[in-house]
Design an enzyme around this catalytic site. Structure first.
Site, PDB file in Angstrom:
ATOM      1  N   CYS A 150      -2.923   1.223   1.005  1.00  0.00           N
ATOM      2  CA  CYS A 150      -3.675   0.654  -0.114  1.00  0.00           C
ATOM      3  C   CYS A 150      -4.968   1.424  -0.372  1.00  0.00           C
ATOM      4  O   CYS A 150      -5.421   1.517  -1.510  1.00  0.00           O
ATOM      5  CB  CYS A 150      -4.002  -0.817   0.153  1.00  0.00           C
ATOM      6  N   HIS A 187       3.140  -5.809  -3.317  1.00  0.00           N
ATOM      7  CA  HIS A 187       3.265  -4.434  -3.792  1.00  0.00           C
ATOM      8  C   HIS A 187       4.342  -3.727  -2.974  1.00  0.00           C
ATOM      9  O   HIS A 187       4.524  -4.033  -1.787  1.00  0.00           O
ATOM     10  CB  HIS A 187       1.951  -3.647  -3.608  1.00  0.00           C
TER      11      HIS A 187
END
Length: 286
Positions: free
Chosen positions: A279, A181
């Site tokens: 996250c 990511h």
């Protein structure tokens, strides 16, 4: 690591850093475990400690509260162990919530769960057509959205994102599966238009993306491989206070030199699922 209130003198030429208020969404890791493998960090054969994950997450939550952030919570759903990684649940800007459409079947039910929360919270929800994993791959810097692709979010979602928000979207291609990511390889330190500042790991990107980052952010902090390998870049900043992995020692040093106040937290248990500070943190921008 420093306390929440930094008092150390800054270098003479360092810009004055000022914190601005933040509103974030988080999810308690009540069901956290690693029972499947969808990134290199995950190993279902290795034991996980849900109680430790909860305790470490609570420290992050308490840190945000002490910093004065507006922290909202979404209820965890049994059977969705990765729901704690709230950043992947969508991208929120200008009161609009662009929902997530996950790549892997194991996480796909998270998308509707987060969109229901956004709707109940009064956001204008846009159901995505394209595969994307929310703020994990979309980061606001100034008036521009940096958008990652290569492992999770499809590049088509970048076009959809631009249509939904009417913002300039810059595509960056990730090439190292450990940094799957964008928010694992790049941190937004100051998103303020006119004084945009980031940190990143060049080896996580293809050459074209590195060229874009060097051109746009010539004063960016370049993080070393050691700190990146513990997801040190997976951090959250309010423009002054930067919450980072407690073991990211050189990143901490560089942040201080650039006038920031780094605050270290230990999320080692949640790292077993491939996530860190950012996250666990979805910014809510109304």
């Amino acid at each position: 690591m420093s306390t929440l209130v930094g008092t150390e003198p800054q270098p003479a030429m360092t810009p004055e850093r000022r914190p601005t208020g933040r509103a974030v969404l988080m999810c308690r890791p009540e069901h956290f475990t690693v029972v499947y493998r969808i990134n290199p960090w995950m190993n279902p054969a290795a034991p996980t400690d849900t109680e430790l994950a909860l305790a470490q997450w609570q420290t992050l939550y308490d840190t945000y509260v002490e910093l004065g952030y507006d922290v909202q919570l979404i209820d965890p759903v049994d059977g969705l162990p990765d729901m704690v990684y709230a950043a992947n649940g969508g991208f929120v800007l200008d009161g609009i919530a662009y929902g997530a459409k996950f790549t892997h079947p194991e996480r796909q039910p998270e998308g509707p769960a987060y969109m229901r929360w956004f709707g109940d919270a009064g956001f204008d929800v846009h159901v995505p057509d394209e595969v994307n994993e929310g703020e994990g791959d979309f980061l606001l810097v100034g008036d521009t959205i940096l958008a990652g692709t290569g492992f999770r979010s499809d590049s088509g979602s970048h076009e959809e994102l631009a249509r939904v928000f009417g913002r300039d979207v810059v595509t960056l291609t990730l090439v190292n599966p450990s940094f799957y990511h964008l928010d694992t390889a790049l941190a937004v330190l100051d998103p303020t238009p006119g004084q945009e500042h980031i940190a990143y790991l060049p080896s996580a990107f293809d050459e074209a993306s590195v060229a874009v980052l060097r051109d746009r952010y010539p004063d960016a902090i370049i993080v070393n491989e050691t700190d990146a390998a513990i997801l040190g870049l997976n951090s959250f900043s309010d423009g002054y206070n930067v919450v980072i992995a407690s073991r990211a020692a050189d990143f901490e040093r560089q942040l201080r030199e650039h006038g920031y106040n780094p605050i270290g937290v230990d999320l080692s248990e949640l790292l077993l699922g491939g996530g860190g500070v950012k996250c666990c943190t979805l910014e809510l921008r109304r």
